[in-house]
Enzyme design. Structure first.
Site, PDB file in Angstrom:
ATOM      1  CG  ASP A  11      52.670  38.013  43.540  1.00 45.75           C
ATOM      2  OD1 ASP A  11      52.363  37.647  44.554  1.00 45.75           O
ATOM      3  OD2 ASP A  11      51.880  38.872  42.816  1.00 45.75           O
ATOM      4  CG  ASP A  40      41.865  35.971  43.306  1.00 46.32           C
ATOM      5  OD1 ASP A  40      41.927  36.429  44.443  1.00 46.32           O
ATOM      6  OD2 ASP A  40      42.359  34.817  42.831  1.00 46.32           O
TER       7      ASP A  40
END
Length: 257
Positions: free
Chosen positions: A8, A129
Site C-alpha cells: 500500500d 470493498d
C-alpha cells in the site's frame, strides 16, 4: 491458491491502514521497490499495489513508484486506487501492469467498466470493498447502499476477469478473513475471487482452502507479512502450488503402494 503480498502506497512509502482509516497508518518501509523485490525473492508470483493517495484524490498519485516497481521485478502486478477514467487505466496498463483494479467506477460508471473490460480483456478486475455487506467507495470514505453480491453479479455480466473482495472491518486488523461473506459471494458468481482483509496466520490461510472449489483462488496478505505473523515462504508452502496436502505420499516398498 495464490498468495499475493500487498504493498500500500502513501506519499511514496509502504504503509498499512487500520480498517481503511488514513489517520491510523503504520509506515513499514520508506522504499516500496525494495519491499517488492523482497516479496518476489521469497516466492511471490504476483503483487498487489494500492495507490492510497490516488484512491483519496480520485486519480493516480504514485505512478512513478508503481512504474519503478514494475521495472524492478518480473512477476505480474495488479494495481488499484484512483482509477476512475479511461485514460488512467490505459496509462497504467501501458506501464506493463497486468491488472487494473476498478472500485468506485463499478458503482458510479458501470458503462466505463464494460468498455474497459471489452478493450482490455483479462486485465480488468473489480475490487469490491464492503462494510456490513454494502459497497464502500472513494477510498472507503463513503458507503453506498449497493450490496456486494449484487454488484459482483453485475460486474460478471460486464466481463471483468475477477473480483477482489475486501471486508473493511477486518482489513489491517489481523482478525481473520470473513469466510461466510466470501462463501456467499462465491456462490453468487462464477468468476475467480481474490480474498482480502484480516489474514493473521497460517490457520486463516488454511481456512480459505475450503472455498477454493467455489472459485476463491487467491488471497491478498498485507499487515501479517509486515509484522511477521505470517511468513510468505511458509504461506506458499501451506496453500500454494505443490502444497503438502497435494503431494502424493511416497510409500516406497510398502505393501500399501
Amino acid at each position: 491458491m495464490e498468495v499475493i503480498p500487498a504493498i500500500d502506497l502513501l506519499e511514496g512509502r509502504c504503509v498499512r491502514l487500520y480498517q481503511g482509516d488514513y489517520d491510523r497508518s503504520d509506515v513499514f518501509n520508506e522504499d516500496p521497490v525494495a519491499v517488492a523485490k523482497q516479496w518476489v525473492e521469497e516466492g511471490a508470483t504476483r503483487l498487489h499495489l494500492v495507490d492510497l493517495d490516488g484512491a483519496k484524490a480520485g486519480e493516480p498519485r504514485n505512478l512513478k513508484t508503481i512504474e519503478a516497481i514494475a521495472r524492478a521485478i518480473s512477476v505480474p502486478i495488479q494495481v488499484g486506487g484512483g482509477l476512475r477514467d479511461y485514460a488512467s487505466v490505459a496509462n497504467l496498463l501501458s506501464l506493463g501492469i497486468d491488472r487494473a483494479i476498478l472500485g468506485t467506477v463499478a458503482v458510479e460508471k458501470p458503462e466505463l467498466v464494460q468498455q474497459l473490460a471489452q478493450e482490455f480483456p483479462g486485465h480488468i478486475v473489480v475490487g469490491i470493498d464492503a462494510r456490513d455487506g454494502k459497497v464502500a467507495t472513494r477510498g472507503w470514505l463513503e458507503t453506498s447502499e449497493v450490496l456486494a453480491t449484487v454488484l459482483a453479479q453485475q460486474m460478471v455480466e460486464l466481463g471483468v476477469a475477477a473480483i477482489i473482495y475486501t471486508d473493511i472491518h477486518r482489513d489491517g486488523t489481523l482478525a481473520g478473513p470473513n469466510i461466510p461473506a466470501l462463501r456467499e459471494l462465491a456462490r453468487a458468481i462464477d468468476i475467480p475471487i481474490v480474498a482480502s482483509g484480516g489474514v493473521s496466520s497460517l490457520t486463516d490461510l488454511l481456512s480459505l482452502l475450503a472455498l477454493e472449489p467455489l472459485g476463491v483462488n487467491s488471497v491478498i496478505v498485507g499487515r501479517a507479512l509486515y509484522t511477521g505473523d505470517v511468513s510468505l515462504k511458509e504461506a506458499i508452502q501451506a496453500i500454494g502450488p505443490g502444497r503438502i496436502q497435494d503431494v502424493p505420499p511416497d510409500f516406497g516398498s510398502s505393501t500399501f503402494a
